[in-house]
Design an enzyme around this catalytic site. Structure first.
Site, PDB file in Angstrom:
ATOM      1  CG  LEU A  25     -46.402  19.766  30.064  1.00 25.17           C
ATOM      2  CD1 LEU A  25     -46.542  20.689  31.273  1.00 25.17           C
ATOM      3  CD2 LEU A  25     -45.567  20.437  28.982  1.00 25.17           C
ATOM      4  CE  LYS A  26     -55.111  16.587  31.042  1.00 23.84           C
ATOM      5  NZ  LYS A  26     -55.435  16.948  29.647  1.00 23.84           N
ATOM      6  CG  LEU A  27     -48.137  17.247  25.988  1.00 22.63           C
ATOM      7  CD1 LEU A  27     -47.594  16.224  25.012  1.00 22.63           C
ATOM      8  CD2 LEU A  27     -47.318  18.529  25.947  1.00 22.63           C
TER       9      LEU A  27
END
Length: 278
Positions: A25-27
């Site tokens: 996941l790209k935070l």
């Protein structure tokens, strides 16, 4: 321990499935390099080499072994557990501990005082699991899956998250480089908006919705020819800061709406109805 310039990502428009890649996941937060030398002295750096150690005292006290350099993202989460970038920026810009932060780590650059940047990504992930055996609210590891980027991206879209990152399993950590071994897929939103003017002192387009409610200023992705057309549009007025023009319409992509109802990081896609030139 000196600052190590982080590895950066390239963009790709669409996710893909491959057994040679992992998906994370790209935070939506602030990139942070965490360095603790062999004497236990700790420094926190942004990707641009800004020392932010004093801003996050709760991270200085983390249980991280001496001789370690970590790469990750500082985030603030909302009531649903999703990263809240505006809250993160509020905390970053304040001298006070207005929001609790979490440091979510996705890589390790030094382990027991030795560089491990040359090791394959999955080996570095294994070292990271040794360094952070148990996640908590302040320090945690980014979770990843093998392949399945398409389904992961669909889930990110459904949950209104920023996007995903796709990384080659055997990729080395390329210090200070933007590498095609790491790819980000952003969950962009699209909207047709009006351009109503531009600042006098720097490039940008004033954006508004169909009711002429301001949506912010767009600075990204506008090709030179489109810039010229806007400057040649019929002027309808001006003040100390802006020149106003006969509105024209274009399509933009953006991350999400801010709490003030503005477009975050709008970028030009195409004209919908080009400006009428003088």
């Amino acid at each position: 321990m000196t600052f190590i310039s982080p590895m950066l990502l390239h963009k790709t428009e669409n996710p893909f499935d491959s057994a040679d890649y992992i998906t994370e996941l790209k935070l939506d937060g602030i990139r942070l390099l965490y360095t603790r030398d062999l004497n236990g002295h700790t420094k926190l750096y942004t990707r641009h080499h800004n020392d932010v150690t004093s801003k996050f005292p709760e991270l200085v006290a983390l249980n991280v072994a001496p001789g370690t350099v970590l790469d990750g993202e500082i985030i603030v989460t909302d009531d649903l557990g999703k990263p809240d970038f505006e809250a993160m920026m509020s905390r970053f810009q304040s001298r006070f501990k207005t929001y609790p932060v979490s440091y979510v780590v996705f890589d390790v650059l030094q382990y027991k005082g030795q560089s491990v940047a040359h090791l394959p990504l999955l080996e570095r992930k294994s070292l990271l699991a040794n360094l952070i055996p148990k996640d908590d609210s302040t320090l945690a590891k980014v979770q990843f899956i093998e392949g399945n980027a398409t389904a992961f991206f669909d889930l990110a879209v459904d949950q209104s998250l920023e996007g995903i990152v796709i990384k080659q399993k055997n990729s080395k950590y390329e210090i200070g480089r933007r590498s095609h071994s790491w790819l980000k897929v952003i969950n962009y939103q699209y909207k047709d908006v009006f351009v109503t003017g531009y600042p006098k002192d720097e490039f940008g387009w004033l954006l508004a919705d169909d009711n002429r409610k301001p949506l912010g200023i767009m600075e990204l992705g506008v090709p030179l020819d489109a810039k010229r057309k806007a400057y040649q549009a019929t002027k309808t007025g001006e003040d100390d800061l802006f020149v106003y023009i006969e509105p024209f319409k274009c399509r933009v992509k953006y991350r999400h709406l801010t709490k003030m109802g503005l477009l975050r990081l709008p970028s030009f896609v195409e004209f919908v109805s080009p400006p009428v030139l003088v």
